[in-house]
Design a protein around this motif. Structure first.
Motif, PDB file in Angstrom:
ATOM      1  N   LEU A 284       8.217  -8.866  -5.666  1.00 22.03           N
ATOM      2  CA  LEU A 284       7.451  -8.302  -4.541  1.00 22.03           C
ATOM      3  C   LEU A 284       8.378  -7.862  -3.406  1.00 22.03           C
ATOM      4  CD1 LEU A 284       4.436 -10.807  -4.330  1.00 22.03           C
ATOM      5  CD2 LEU A 284       4.344  -8.396  -5.002  1.00 22.03           C
ATOM      6  N   GLU A 358      -0.020 -11.093  -3.548  1.00 18.83           N
ATOM      7  CA  GLU A 358       0.161  -9.650  -3.628  1.00 18.83           C
ATOM      8  C   GLU A 358      -0.998  -8.906  -2.938  1.00 18.83           C
ATOM      9  OE1 GLU A 358       1.527  -8.871  -7.542  1.00 18.83           O
ATOM     10  OE2 GLU A 358       1.333  -6.729  -7.385  1.00 18.83           O
ATOM     11  N   ARG A 359      -2.199  -9.346  -3.242  1.00 12.62           N
ATOM     12  CA  ARG A 359      -3.403  -8.723  -2.677  1.00 12.62           C
ATOM     13  C   ARG A 359      -3.472  -8.925  -1.166  1.00 12.62           C
ATOM     14  NH1 ARG A 359      -6.533 -11.048  -6.779  1.00 12.62           N
ATOM     15  NH2 ARG A 359      -7.661 -12.438  -5.389  1.00 12.62           N
ATOM     16  N   SER A 362      -0.724  -7.193   0.858  1.00 12.84           N
ATOM     17  CA  SER A 362      -0.975  -5.756   0.893  1.00 12.84           C
ATOM     18  C   SER A 362      -1.992  -5.439   1.995  1.00 12.84           C
ATOM     19  CB  SER A 362      -1.476  -5.309  -0.481  1.00 12.84           C
ATOM     20  OG  SER A 362      -1.865  -3.966  -0.434  1.00 12.84           O
ATOM     21  N   LYS A 363      -3.059  -6.234   2.055  1.00 10.80           N
ATOM     22  CA  LYS A 363      -4.071  -6.039   3.108  1.00 10.80           C
ATOM     23  C   LYS A 363      -3.490  -6.258   4.493  1.00 10.80           C
ATOM     24  CE  LYS A 363      -8.036  -7.664   0.427  1.00 10.80           C
ATOM     25  NZ  LYS A 363      -8.905  -8.820   0.261  1.00 10.80           N
ATOM     26  N   GLY A 365      -0.538  -5.565   5.458  1.00  6.62           N
ATOM     27  CA  GLY A 365       0.457  -4.556   5.817  1.00  6.62           C
ATOM     28  C   GLY A 365       1.902  -5.008   5.676  1.00  6.62           C
ATOM     29  N   GLU A 366       2.113  -6.123   4.958  1.00  4.96           N
ATOM     30  CA  GLU A 366       3.496  -6.569   4.714  1.00  4.96           C
ATOM     31  C   GLU A 366       4.146  -5.579   3.733  1.00  4.96           C
ATOM     32  OE1 GLU A 366       5.064  -9.240   5.958  1.00  4.96           O
ATOM     33  OE2 GLU A 366       6.749  -9.585   4.596  1.00  4.96           O
ATOM     34  N   PRO A 367       5.369  -5.137   4.011  1.00  7.47           N
ATOM     35  CA  PRO A 367       6.014  -4.235   3.050  1.00  7.47           C
ATOM     36  C   PRO A 367       6.387  -4.975   1.757  1.00  7.47           C
ATOM     37  CG  PRO A 367       7.512  -4.759   4.871  1.00  7.47           C
ATOM     38  CD  PRO A 367       6.203  -5.430   5.185  1.00  7.47           C
ATOM     39  N   ILE A 368       5.623  -4.726   0.694  1.00 12.65           N
ATOM     40  CA  ILE A 368       5.917  -5.361  -0.606  1.00 12.65           C
ATOM     41  C   ILE A 368       5.853  -4.310  -1.705  1.00 12.65           C
ATOM     42  CG2 ILE A 368       5.086  -7.699  -0.040  1.00 12.65           C
ATOM     43  CD1 ILE A 368       2.457  -6.902  -1.559  1.00 12.65           C
ATOM     44  N   ASN A 369       6.433  -4.661  -2.838  1.00 14.37           N
ATOM     45  CA  ASN A 369       6.347  -3.780  -4.009  1.00 14.37           C
ATOM     46  C   ASN A 369       5.045  -4.093  -4.739  1.00 14.37           C
ATOM     47  OD1 ASN A 369       9.043  -2.960  -3.425  1.00 14.37           O
ATOM     48  ND2 ASN A 369       9.775  -4.808  -4.482  1.00 14.37           N
ATOM     49  N   PHE A 370       3.965  -3.473  -4.253  1.00 11.93           N
ATOM     50  CA  PHE A 370       2.644  -3.810  -4.775  1.00 11.93           C
ATOM     51  C   PHE A 370       2.556  -3.517  -6.273  1.00 11.93           C
ATOM     52  CE2 PHE A 370      -1.801  -2.997  -5.790  1.00 11.93           C
ATOM     53  CZ  PHE A 370      -2.372  -4.159  -5.296  1.00 11.93           C
TER      54      PHE A 370
END
Ligand code: PMP
Length: 385
Positions: A284, A358-359, A362-363, A365-370
């Motif tokens: 992630l 991950e979910r 993403s909601k 707004g953390e910069p992750i490799n969704f």
């Protein structure tokens, strides 16, 4: 909805373990309870990797009562070296400060561990009666290389004490081979039972030191518990202060399940689960609190967040069905959270955990490799083990 508890103890507990304690008619002198104590004390030796020369204890309380009970081995003016990798390492300093002993501490920065050579250097400088260490520092998920440290320091100190609260049942523990005098744990962590008991094994040498002249008080003085443990192990009821009867019935059940699973298999399961957690977190694009791979633990993973507030992650994950733990190291306050993976945890729990993280991130707004987290865990489970 059903919830998965991936906190740092208690975690989700096996129902058979819980049901083991659902008994309305078990007294503290009953055969059922004495047999449960006898079995549990004997099994504790196996879990800690010690022979009959070590004395096992199961006392009320938890990690902290087990820690404080080692004051039973100290006399006025003794010097103690505390090796601290975080919050629970520091707890030793707070405990010993209440007693007429001298304390010195070696401290690591958050995410790091005090290096074996540093400990060796210090014990050679002074005459320490006791050195205390934390096998897995729960505040950061950092593991101390106990075997390497004890090899270096054994000849220079009388007593080596290890807090295995976040390790026993999930990490390899060979207290006797490693020449550790006291290895201790608590019921609510990798053993997988509810909170309420501290469990220790004490070497023959250390047991001989239990006497009238220790600095310990009354309730946590192991001298007062020694006869009870020895008697119970032989199948004879005994009393100093009432033990948590129903919890000990659950501990017996948990130990039976651990025996069926096999201690090595259980540790291997924790290794696989923790590797899978880290694969997911790294894929992630998130950073792990433990800074060096050799210090990754099988039981706790701290995860740094760049942008999202960890409290939001915790509350939203809880709403999605998984409860994680907050970060507690003051130097990293507000910057991380912890995933507990110990006890009865399995790989499907990891898939769920990484999916929720991950979910939710993403909601937030953390910069992750969704999309990469769960995929990496799946790939590891297929190809990586
Ligand atoms: N040591 C460690 C490594 C721990 O993780 C904990 C509990 N989180 C303790 C000691 C204290 O245990 P308790 O809360 O059961 O007193």
């Amino acid at each position: 909805t059903r919830k998965i508890l991936m906190h740092v103890g208690p975690e989700t507990i096996d129902y058979d373990v819980l049901l083991g304690g659902v008994k309305g008619d078990v007294g503290f002198t009953s055969k059922e309870f004495v047999d449960a104590m006898s079995f549990s004390l004997k099994f504790l030796r196996k879990l800690m990797g010690v022979s009959e020369s070590y004395q096992p204890f199961i006392i009320p309380g938890g990690g902290t009562s087990a820690m404080e009970s080692v004051t039973s081995l100290l006399r006025k003016g003794d010097k103690v070296l505390v090796v601290s990798n975080g919050v629970f390492g520091n707890r030793w300093i707070d405990i010993f400060s209440r007693y007429p002993v001298n304390v010195k501490a070696l401290k690591a920065k958050a995410g790091y561990y005090v290096k074996p050579e540093e400990i060796e250097e210090e014990v050679k400088k002074d005459n320490y009666t006791m050195v205390t260490m934390t096998h897995v520092e729960t505040s950061t998920g950092v593991r101390e290389p106990i075997a390497e440290v004890t090899k270096r320091i054994r000849d220079y100190v009388d007593l080596i004490v290890v807090d295995g609260v976040a390790s026993v049942g999930g990490e390899e523990v060979r207290a006797e081979d490693w020449k550790v005098d006291v290895f201790l744990t608590a019921s609510q962590k990798a053993i997988g039972t509810p909170p309420g008991a501290g469990l220790l094994v004490v070497s023959e040498n250390a047991t001989k030191r239990l006497g009238e002249d220790s600095v310990a008080g009354y309730y946590l003085n192991l001298k007062n518990w020694l006869g009870v443990m020895q008697s119970m192990e032989k199948g004879k009821a005994s009393y100093f202060s009432t033990l948590p009867v129903h919890l000990i019935l659950m501990i017996k059940k948990a130990f039976e399940l651990i025996e069926t699973e096999g201690i090595e298999n259980r540790i291997r399961r924790h290794e696989i689960v923790s590797s899978a957690v880290r694969k997911g977190i790294e894929a992630l694009g998130l950073e792990i609190v433990a800074k060096t791979p050799e210090a990754y633990s099988n039981t706790v993973t701290g995860v740094m967040l760049k942008k999202a507030n960890p409290n939001d992650l915790l509350s939203m994950s809880l709403a999605e069905g998984i409860e994680f733990a907050p970060g507690v190291h003051p130097d990293l306050a507000g910057k991380y959270f912890r995933i507990g993976h110990m006890g009865w945890v399995n790989i499907n729990d990891v898939i769920s955990a990484i999916a929720v993280i991950e979910r939710v991130l993403s909601k937030l707004g953390e910069p992750i490799n969704f999309g990469e987290g769960v995929k990496a865990v799946q790939e590891y489970l297929i190809n990586g083990i």
